[in-house]
Design a protein around this motif. Structure first.
Motif, PDB file in Angstrom:
ATOM      1  N   UNK A  15      13.382  30.503   9.492  1.00 18.15           N
ATOM      2  CA  UNK A  15      11.865  30.226   9.435  1.00 18.15           C
ATOM      3  C   UNK A  15      11.630  28.911   8.875  1.00 18.15           C
ATOM      4  N   UNK A  16      10.230  28.706   8.830  1.00 17.67           N
ATOM      5  CA  UNK A  16       9.687  27.738   7.778  1.00 17.67           C
ATOM      6  C   UNK A  16       9.566  27.733   6.590  1.00 17.67           C
ATOM      7  N   UNK A  17       9.938  27.001   5.728  1.00 23.50           N
ATOM      8  CA  UNK A  17       9.900  27.324   3.980  1.00 23.50           C
ATOM      9  C   UNK A  17       9.495  26.084   3.433  1.00 23.50           C
ATOM     10  N   UNK A  18       8.556  26.346   2.666  1.00 27.66           N
ATOM     11  CA  UNK A  18       7.860  25.374   1.747  1.00 27.66           C
ATOM     12  C   UNK A  18       8.910  24.633   0.824  1.00 27.66           C
ATOM     13  N   UNK A  19       8.662  23.362   0.705  1.00 24.67           N
ATOM     14  CA  UNK A  19       9.490  22.624  -0.274  1.00 24.67           C
ATOM     15  C   UNK A  19       8.956  21.528  -1.127  1.00 24.67           C
ATOM     16  N   UNK A  20       9.408  21.369  -2.176  1.00 27.98           N
ATOM     17  CA  UNK A  20       8.891  20.217  -2.987  1.00 27.98           C
ATOM     18  C   UNK A  20       9.308  18.929  -2.462  1.00 27.98           C
ATOM     19  N   UNK A  21       8.772  18.162  -1.727  1.00 25.99           N
ATOM     20  CA  UNK A  21       9.398  16.975  -1.434  1.00 25.99           C
ATOM     21  C   UNK A  21       9.041  15.769  -2.252  1.00 25.99           C
TER      22      UNK A  21
END
Length: 194
Positions: free
Chosen positions: A131-137
């Motif tokens: 699925x879609x996972x939040x990340x620190x860009x």
């Protein structure tokens, strides 16, 4: 005289912030990959004629019989077999010791070897079958996305994304090359003359 120049691929590591359900799926994916690695190592230990391609063909049969393999992206499972094959190649070249069975705490990552299984969109990492996972860009990867390795570090998750910068090997001429010829006999005569 020519010299090869190759710009290195860029690897960027991002911190992931999965939901509880996503973290469970990723834990299960690592466990499935570890079981596949250990089962494949066991097969190779018994039958030395079995190699990467034979095990890759057997993987389709295993996916029909074992429900956990169906839940993991096929390229991730193929990469596990490739990881084992690289360990065997290093053993035969006498670079490493014989591959060992992996305990839970020694196997903590899985890899999407091609861009089709993952993508980055709107500061989120989209992983196939997860699925879609939040990340620190913290920085934007430059170039075309190549592979993504998801790593579990105790209770934190990271993604290492490799990009191809698009620069192929270039042969540049070396203009100021100096060659030195060293003659041992001439050196002995020189020392005697001193």
């Amino acid at each position: 005289m020519l010299r090869n120049r190759r710009e290195h691929d860029q690897v960027v590591q991002f911190r992931l912030y999965p939901t509880g359900e996503q973290a469970k799926i990723m834990d299960d994916t690592i466990a499935t990959c570890r079981h596949l690695y250990n089962d494949s190592l066991g097969e190779r230990s018994v039958d030395w004629d079995v190699g990467f391609y034979e095990q890759k063909q057997l993987l389709t049969l295993r996916k029909q019989d074992i429900k956990y393999y169906k839940q993991v992206h096929s390229q991730v499972l193929q990469d596990v077999l490739l990881r084992l094959d690289k360990s065997y190649q290093a053993f035969f070249k006498k670079i490493m010791k014989y591959p060992k069975f992996k305990r839970r705490e020694k196997y903590n990552s899985f890899t999407y070897p091609q861009h089709g299984g993952f993508r980055i969109r709107d500061n989120k990492l989209v992983l196939s079958s997860i699925g879609t996972i939040k990340l620190k860009m913290h920085r934007i990867p430059i170039g075309m996305l190549k592979r993504c390795t998801v790593i579990r570090d105790v209770d934190q998750w990271y993604a290492c994304v490799t990009t191809d910068d698009g620069i192929d090997a270039v042969q540049e001429p070396i203009e100021n090359a100096v060659g030195i010829c060293f003659d041992i006999e001439a050196m002995r005569l020189f020392k005697k003359s001193l």
